[in-house]
Scaffold this active site. Structure first.
Site, PDB file in Angstrom:
ATOM      1  N   CYS A  40       0.820  -1.220   0.000  1.00 53.51           N
ATOM      2  CA  CYS A  40       0.000   0.000   0.000  1.00 53.51           C
ATOM      3  C   CYS A  40       0.846   1.258   0.000  1.00 53.51           C
ATOM      4  CB  CYS A  40      -0.925   0.022   1.219  1.00 53.51           C
ATOM      5  SG  CYS A  40      -2.250  -1.171   1.106  1.00 53.51           S
TER       6      CYS A  40
HETATM    7  N1  LIG Z   1      -4.656  -6.132   2.008  1.00 56.62           N
HETATM    8  C1  LIG Z   1      -4.707  -4.963   2.635  1.00 56.62           C
HETATM    9  O1  LIG Z   1      -4.268  -4.833   3.767  1.00 56.62           O
HETATM   10  C2  LIG Z   1      -5.332  -3.745   1.981  1.00 56.62           C
HETATM   11  C3  LIG Z   1      -5.616  -2.615   2.765  1.00 56.62           C
HETATM   12  C4  LIG Z   1      -6.191  -1.497   2.180  1.00 56.62           C
HETATM   13  C5  LIG Z   1      -6.447  -1.520   0.819  1.00 56.62           C
HETATM   14  N2  LIG Z   1      -6.153  -2.618   0.078  1.00 56.62           N
HETATM   15  C6  LIG Z   1      -6.455  -2.568  -1.346  1.00 56.62           C
HETATM   16  O2  LIG Z   1      -7.353  -3.617  -1.693  1.00 56.62           O
HETATM   17  C7  LIG Z   1      -7.063  -4.092  -3.015  1.00 56.62           C
HETATM   18  C8  LIG Z   1      -6.837  -5.589  -2.989  1.00 56.62           C
HETATM   19  O3  LIG Z   1      -5.722  -5.853  -2.145  1.00 56.62           O
HETATM   20  P1  LIG Z   1      -5.365  -7.313  -1.636  1.00 56.62           P
HETATM   21  O4  LIG Z   1      -4.238  -7.200  -0.707  1.00 56.62           O
HETATM   22  O5  LIG Z   1      -6.601  -8.019  -1.201  1.00 56.62           O
HETATM   23  O6  LIG Z   1      -4.858  -7.927  -3.006  1.00 56.62           O
HETATM   24  P2  LIG Z   1      -4.433  -9.413  -3.385  1.00 56.62           P
HETATM   25  O7  LIG Z   1      -3.222  -9.313  -4.235  1.00 56.62           O
HETATM   26  O8  LIG Z   1      -4.425 -10.291  -2.198  1.00 56.62           O
HETATM   27  O9  LIG Z   1      -5.586  -9.854  -4.410  1.00 56.62           O
HETATM   28  C9  LIG Z   1      -6.878 -10.195  -4.026  1.00 56.62           C
HETATM   29  C10 LIG Z   1      -7.328 -11.429  -4.775  1.00 56.62           C
HETATM   30  O10 LIG Z   1      -7.639 -11.089  -6.130  1.00 56.62           O
HETATM   31  C11 LIG Z   1      -7.447 -12.268  -6.900  1.00 56.62           C
HETATM   32  N3  LIG Z   1      -7.426 -11.905  -8.310  1.00 56.62           N
HETATM   33  C12 LIG Z   1      -6.460 -11.240  -8.983  1.00 56.62           C
HETATM   34  N4  LIG Z   1      -6.842 -11.011 -10.255  1.00 56.62           N
HETATM   35  C13 LIG Z   1      -8.097 -11.538 -10.377  1.00 56.62           C
HETATM   36  C14 LIG Z   1      -9.033 -11.588 -11.433  1.00 56.62           C
HETATM   37  N5  LIG Z   1      -8.752 -11.042 -12.620  1.00 56.62           N
HETATM   38  N6  LIG Z   1     -10.228 -12.189 -11.214  1.00 56.62           N
HETATM   39  C15 LIG Z   1     -10.511 -12.721  -9.991  1.00 56.62           C
HETATM   40  N7  LIG Z   1      -9.669 -12.700  -8.964  1.00 56.62           N
HETATM   41  C16 LIG Z   1      -8.474 -12.114  -9.148  1.00 56.62           C
HETATM   42  C17 LIG Z   1      -6.168 -12.813  -6.349  1.00 56.62           C
HETATM   43  O11 LIG Z   1      -6.027 -14.174  -6.651  1.00 56.62           O
HETATM   44  C18 LIG Z   1      -6.308 -12.548  -4.849  1.00 56.62           C
HETATM   45  O12 LIG Z   1      -6.840 -13.668  -4.183  1.00 56.62           O
HETATM   46  C19 LIG Z   1      -5.861  -3.286  -3.506  1.00 56.62           C
HETATM   47  O13 LIG Z   1      -6.314  -2.189  -4.243  1.00 56.62           O
HETATM   48  C20 LIG Z   1      -5.224  -2.806  -2.221  1.00 56.62           C
HETATM   49  O14 LIG Z   1      -4.497  -1.601  -2.427  1.00 56.62           O
HETATM   50  C21 LIG Z   1      -5.622  -3.739   0.634  1.00 56.62           C
END
Ligand SMILES: NC(=O)c1ccc[n+]([C@@H]2O[C@H](COP(=O)([O-])OP(=O)(O)OC[C@H]3O[C@@H](n4cnc5c(N)ncnc54)[C@H](O)[C@@H]3O)[C@@H](O)[C@H]2O)c1
Length: 401
Positions: free
Chosen positions: A243
């Site tokens: 992030c």
């Molecule tokens: N994880 C955190 O702590 C956090 C906190 C705040 C904001 N965010 C935001 O949330 C969003 C997601 O973050 P995250 O950490 O969950 O990401 P991540 O990389 O864990 O991805 C989430 C899921 O999406 C799946 N995925 C990827 N491409 C796909 C597709 N085309 N179709 C279906 N599934 C697909 C992946 O397999 C994964 O399981 C980002 O924008 C991030 O900046 C995350």
């Protein structure tokens, strides 16, 4: 999890079959979600996972939480979000509520996602509802949860906001409606930029204090006694996670379209990214004080995850530190109870005992996980570079950032 615990039926859609299988087996692959919490909700049918897009037709609301990384040229990569929006457009039906939660630049929901969804022939704000609501989870944190952290929500229309509030109101205690998706999108970026800039400020101060021979940690603790107008940030080996090092550049990229250079973001990125080099220079000086060169020295790095109490290695500054130590001839090993191996570096976590700590020419504390016996390290290591103020000793053998 938060929706399911509030009794809402949840379907998780992911592209990776093994993740879907794990969820359906009641096994969590996310560190701070114990399987004991997930299992019962899978067993009673409240949570289910699938790779089949067609199943979204049956959902009342679709929340998109896909990765938003940077490309190799450090530009926003919306391919996952827009690819998913295309798949969703083929299944969209009147009355659907769609909420984007992925961190992104202002305008994404209205200018990028809405037009793709409208390829369905349905109009956003009229036939279906669309909103942005940032994910604010801080992995590993227990005092604030998804249920208790206020939820910012900005819909394309007032009705979109109201519908999204109805949804999140099922599971979240405090809702914060805002006037547009752009306000909600920029809110999340402001929060992350605020952290990045303030961390850079104390990192720069740490480098100055090093030259002036002032203890930066004492300065920060003393400043934090001011009951108003100050919030403590701590220096460290550099930014990590997916992030803070990445999201601010979504805004930098967007700002260029408006002929504005976001100098605070760039400057913070510059200061924070030079911390691994500075920390390694400190290791070199510490060894030098013992008439030793880094070249040929045995170095034990403690903690390689990007922050305490998680196993997340994304953008971890420890990787850069290990590379720099090795480039100068250091023989590096590491200990991290959360990260058993670093295949790319050909390393596995070694056990930490008084004997193993004593064997190294220098111990470098990069990430201060709970549960590590810092007193034992203070007692047994011969030389310590502490980048996290974890070692409870001011002995001359401890070099603090
Ligand atoms: N994880 C955190 O702590 C956090 C906190 C705040 C904001 N965010 C935001 O949330 C969003 C997601 O973050 P995250 O950490 O969950 O990401 P991540 O990389 O864990 O991805 C989430 C899921 O999406 C799946 N995925 C990827 N491409 C796909 C597709 N085309 N179709 C279906 N599934 C697909 C992946 O397999 C994964 O399981 C980002 O924008 C991030 O900046 C995350």
């Amino acid at each position: 999890m938060t929706f399911a615990e509030a009794g809402v039926s949840v379907l998780g859609l992911d592209a990776i079959q093994s993740k879907v299988d794990a969820v359906n087996a009641g096994t969590s692959y996310i560190e701070d979600v114990p399987s004991e919490r997930l299992g019962p909700l899978v067993a009673d049918g409240t949570i289910r996972a699938t790779t089949a897009w067609d199943e979204v037709r049956a959902a009342d609301a679709v929340i998109i939480c896909l990765p938003t990384p940077l490309t190799g040229h450090r530009e926003p990569d919306l391919s996952a979000v827009l690819g998913a929006s295309e798949s969703l457009a083929e299944r969209l039906r009147p009355g659907h509520l769609v909420v984007l939660e992925s961190t992104t630049y202002p305008g994404t929901t209205r200018d990028e996602v809405a037009p793709v969804l409208e390829r369905s022939g349905l109009r956003a704000g009229r036939d279906f509802h669309l909103a942005f609501s940032p994910e604010r989870v801080d992995p590993g944190r227990t005092d604030w949860t998804t249920a208790t952290t206020p939820k910012v929500i900005g819909g394309l229309t007032p009705e979109c906001t109201r519908r999204a509030m109805d949804l999140y109101g099922l599971a979240c205690e405090t809702l914060v409606p805002v006037s547009s998706p752009e306000v909600a999108e920029l809110t999340k970026l402001l929060e992350n930029i605020f952290r990045s800039v303030n961390i850079a400020l104390v990192n720069e101060l740490a480098m100055l204090c090093d030259r002036m021979n002032i203890d930066v940690w004492d300065v920060i603790d003393a400043a934090a006694t001011k009951p108003f107008g100050y919030m403590p940030f701590r220096p460290g080996p550099g930014l990590g996670g997916h992030c803070i090092p990445i999201d601010p550049f979504y805004l930098t990229w967007k700002a260029r379209e408006f002929d504005l250079h976001t100098e605070f973001i760039e400057l913070a990125g510059k200061v924070n990214s030079q911390m691994p080099e500075f920390c390694v220079s400190k290791v070199v000086r510490a060894l030098n004080s013992r008439r030793r060169a880094l070249n040929g020295s045995r170095v034990l790095v403690i903690g390689v995850a990007y922050k305490a109490n998680v196993n997340d290695m994304r953008e971890s500054p420890a990787l850069r530190i290990v590379e720099l130590l090795r480039a100068e001839g250091g023989n590096v090993e590491y200990h991290d109870p959360f990260v058993p191996s670093l295949p790319k570096l050909g390393l596995s976590s070694i056990p930490l005992t008084p004997d193993s700590a004593r064997e190294f020419d220098v111990v470098v504390v990069v990430t201060a996980h709970d549960g590590i016996d810092w007193q034992m390290i203070a007692d047994s290591a011969t030389l310590i570079v502490d980048l996290r103020n974890a070692i409870p000793s001011t002995d001359g053998k401890v070099w603090r950032l």
